[in-house]
Design a protein around this motif. Structure first.
Motif, short mmCIF file in Angstrom:
data_model
loop_
_atom_site.label_atom_id
_atom_site.label_comp_id
_atom_site.label_asym_id
_atom_site.label_seq_id
_atom_site.Cartn_x
_atom_site.Cartn_y
_atom_site.Cartn_z
N GLU A 136 0.82 -1.22 0.00
CA GLU A 136 0.00 0.00 0.00
C GLU A 136 0.85 1.26 0.00
N GLN A 137 2.12 1.12 -0.37
CA GLN A 137 3.02 2.27 -0.49
C GLN A 137 3.53 2.36 -1.92
N PRO A 138 3.89 3.56 -2.39
CA PRO A 138 4.43 3.69 -3.75
C PRO A 138 5.74 2.92 -3.88
N LEU A 139 5.89 2.20 -4.97
CA LEU A 139 7.14 1.52 -5.25
C LEU A 139 8.18 2.56 -5.65
N PRO A 140 9.41 2.49 -5.13
CA PRO A 140 10.44 3.48 -5.53
C PRO A 140 10.54 3.60 -7.04
N SER A 141 10.63 4.83 -7.52
CA SER A 141 10.60 5.08 -8.96
C SER A 141 11.75 4.37 -9.69
N GLN A 142 12.94 4.34 -9.08
CA GLN A 142 14.06 3.67 -9.73
C GLN A 142 13.80 2.17 -9.87
N LEU A 143 13.19 1.57 -8.84
CA LEU A 143 12.87 0.15 -8.90
C LEU A 143 11.77 -0.11 -9.93
N ALA A 144 10.77 0.80 -9.98
CA ALA A 144 9.70 0.65 -10.97
C ALA A 144 10.25 0.74 -12.39
N ASP A 145 11.22 1.60 -12.61
CA ASP A 145 11.84 1.71 -13.93
C ASP A 145 12.63 0.44 -14.26
N GLN A 154 3.02 3.03 -19.26
CA GLN A 154 3.00 4.06 -20.29
C GLN A 154 2.65 3.50 -21.66
N GLU A 155 3.22 2.35 -22.01
CA GLU A 155 3.06 1.81 -23.35
C GLU A 155 1.94 0.78 -23.45
N GLY A 156 1.49 0.26 -22.31
CA GLY A 156 0.39 -0.71 -22.32
C GLY A 156 0.72 -2.03 -22.98
N ARG A 157 2.00 -2.41 -22.97
CA ARG A 157 2.38 -3.69 -23.57
C ARG A 157 3.17 -4.54 -22.59
N GLU A 163 16.08 -9.59 -19.15
CA GLU A 163 17.06 -9.58 -18.07
C GLU A 163 17.37 -8.13 -17.71
N VAL A 164 17.19 -7.76 -16.46
CA VAL A 164 17.40 -6.39 -16.01
C VAL A 164 18.35 -6.40 -14.82
N PHE A 165 19.08 -5.31 -14.67
CA PHE A 165 20.01 -5.17 -13.54
C PHE A 165 19.32 -4.38 -12.44
N LEU A 166 19.37 -4.89 -11.22
CA LEU A 166 18.77 -4.23 -10.07
C LEU A 166 19.86 -3.76 -9.12
N ASP A 167 19.96 -2.44 -8.97
CA ASP A 167 20.98 -1.89 -8.07
C ASP A 167 20.76 -2.34 -6.64
N TYR A 172 21.46 -9.35 -11.63
CA TYR A 172 20.45 -9.40 -12.68
C TYR A 172 19.26 -10.26 -12.27
N CYS A 173 18.09 -9.88 -12.79
CA CYS A 173 16.87 -10.66 -12.64
C CYS A 173 16.21 -10.81 -14.01
N VAL A 174 15.46 -11.89 -14.16
CA VAL A 174 14.67 -12.10 -15.38
C VAL A 174 13.25 -11.64 -15.08
N VAL A 175 12.75 -10.68 -15.85
CA VAL A 175 11.48 -10.01 -15.55
C VAL A 175 10.49 -10.18 -16.69
N SER A 176 9.23 -10.44 -16.34
CA SER A 176 8.12 -10.40 -17.30
C SER A 176 7.03 -9.53 -16.70
#
Length: 543
Positions: A136-145, A154-157, A163-167, A172-176
């Motif tokens: 119930e809290q906003p996800l940090p913007s950097q993590l959301a990006d 934004q793009e609706g897709r 594979e994305v890098f998480l500081d 790295y994590c695999v994201v869908s």
């Protein structure tokens, strides 16, 4: 008054009863139900309608009044029966969803259109380092990006297996992702599924790994080989780099796998790489990985390198003497810093990998000729392990031959089960330049040829080379000058070297020449494809 007191106690204690009433669909049904409850002085907490039934959550009452209430409700026109249940439908679905999310290994989280975190299972919280206070809290913007949530909103897709890098975790994590839409098609939220790359590597290892090799699988009776096994067992527990030396076919990869299986890293990944089998242009990206867009043809989302995939385990670099000087420098840095950087990337990732290398080349001579970096040689040669050729451990030949015979007879369903005395003598008399691999191939061929129960000498095709493999002899008596004789020898050396290495760079490394010098000499002798007036002996080869 008594009902009011009971109601106050029930509400304060959070005690409710839940009723399911299968019913017909008619106007005024809920109004009639509400009147029955009002006449009994019972407050309604919530009402849900689903699948031809009305679900009612209301103030609890004593058993006597409960029976009266349920009887009164059943008299309402359109109510078929009244059943007490444990959950309202929404609560039941929520409990089922929580159980599902808790049981899956993938991380799952959901945010609404404002970026508020609405769902987060245990796996996602562990991967992202979130706690219960994050709901119930906003996800940090950097993590959301980083998780591609912002782009999905934004793009609706959807994005799949990126594979994305998480500081936040330094890896790295695999994201869908998948957008959630309202009735008009507008995006009102995002569901994210993510998996730690380490879990992906572990899954790949389980699906693709071959059976582990241990020192017990290496058969020998010779003192020379027993000594090597004793050394290898002692080295297995160390994390230091091992350099395995030996001729082709002596079992260098077998020892590398046994070193891994007997080490503290045995449950982690073992990745073998034949450095001579991968083109130089691709080997760097295979070892160190690359980011998206690093070069033409790079996969979307990038690709992890073999150092990353072997993190926590063992990376076996076979034919280490074949890598280029440029790649030697990058490999040395990775070994010294224990960090790697993907091609096209700016981040350095920490890796914990034990390196085992192998070669049949004379690295000391290559260092002297400046074909192999001296500092890398010392970094790799921390623990040397020399495997003797088969001709120096002749006592092992009968043992190995018997093992290969049993294996291939079972595989090919052949009745053969023994060697004749003459066949044994022939095996013992041969020098085995191809070592154990050659012996294995010879026995497999013999099992295919034999019809009866016994292998005879004629079934063992050893010590015979084709005409193409015969050394070329220069007929010096046909030449008049020393220059002509030297030129002919030089031509044959180039020709035979290119037959073996199929690359001007590798041929140059073997001959102590630059690849441009090799090309120049080959053109001189008519061996290069575009030599004027002469045809190449190596059409289509990568020279």
């Amino acid at each position: 008054m008594e009902n009011k007191v009971r109601y106050v106690l029930a509400v304060r204690g959070g005690v409710f009863m839940r009723l399911c009433m299968p019913c017909t669909d008619r106007v005024g049904l809920l109004l009639d139900v509400s009147r029955v409850l009002a006449e009994s002085g019972i407050n309604i907490a919530s009402v849900e309608m689903e699948r031809g039934a009305v679900y009612l959550k209301c103030q609890t009452v004593y058993d006597e009044q409960k029976q009266e209430l349920m009887h009164a409700l059943q008299q309402v026109d359109g109510i078929y029966k009244v059943i007490e249940v444990s959950y309202m439908p929404s609560k039941e679905r929520a409990e089922q969803l929580d159980a599902i999310l808790a049981s899956v290994q993938d991380g799952v989280l959901a945010v609404n259109e404002l970026g508020i975190l609405k769902q987060c299972n245990t796996a996602a919280a562990s991967i992202l380092g979130l706690d219960d206070n994050g709901l119930e809290q906003p996800l940090p913007s950097q993590l959301a990006d980083s998780l591609l949530i912002t782009r999905t909103l934004q793009e609706g897709r959807s994005f799949r297996n990126r594979e994305v890098f998480l500081d936040s975790i330094g890896g790295y994590c695999v994201v869908s992702t998948r957008p959630l839409r309202n009735d008009t098609g507008g995006v009102v939220g995002v569901v994210v599924m993510l998996r730690d790359s380490r879990d992906v590597r572990e899954m790949i290892q389980k699906l693709t790994a071959s059976l582990p090799v241990t020192f017990r699988d290496i058969s020998c009776v010779s003192p020379a080989m027993e000594k090597v096994l004793e050394q290898a067992r002692r080295y297995a527990g160390s994390s230091s780099t091992v350099l395995i030396r030996g001729e082709t076919g002596t079992g260098k990869e077998l020892f590398a796998r046994a070193l891994h299986s007997d080490s503290p890293r045995a449950k982690q990944t073992f990745i073998p790489v034949n450095c001579a089998a991968i083109p130089e242009a691709l080997l760097e990206s295979e070892l160190f990985g690359y980011e998206e867009g690093a070069f033409t043809g790079a996969a979307k989302g990038g690709k992890p390198g073999l150092f990353e995939l072997a993190n926590g385990g063992t990376l076996f670099l076979d034919e280490i003497g074949e890598i280029s000087v440029h790649l030697q420098a990058k490999l040395l840095r990775a070994l010294q810093e224990k960090r790697v950087r993907r091609l096209g990337g700016s981040r350095e990732l920490p890796v914990d990998v034990r390196i085992i290398t192998a070669t049949n080349r004379d690295l000391e001579d290559m260092v002297a000729r400046q074909l192999f970096r001296e500092d890398l040689y010392y970094r790799l040669n921390v623990i040397p392990l020399f495997l003797p050729p088969l001709r120096e451990r002749a006592e092992d030949i009968p043992l190995l031959a018997e093992q290969f015979l049993k294996r291939f007879a079972a595989k090919l369903q052949s009745p053969v089960y023994r060697f004749s005395a003459e066949a044994r003598e022939k095996l013992q008399a041969y020098s085995w330049p191809g070592n154990v691999r050659e012996l294995e191939n010879i026995i497999e061929r013999a099992v295919n040829l034999v019809d009866g129960p016994e292998i005879q000498p004629e079934h063992l095709h050893i010590g015979k080379k084709s005409a193409d493999n015969k050394p070329v002899k220069v007929q010096f008596e046909t030449y008049q000058t020393l220059e002509e004789r030297v030129a002919e020898v030089e031509r044959e050396i180039l020709r035979e070297t290119m037959k073996r290495f199929r690359s001007s760079r590798r041929a140059g490394a073997a001959l102590g020449l630059s690849h441009t010098a090799v090309i120049k000499k080959m053109k001189k002798h008519g061996l290069w494809p575009d030599s004027p007036g002469k045809g190449s002996e190596f059409p289509g080869e990568k020279l």
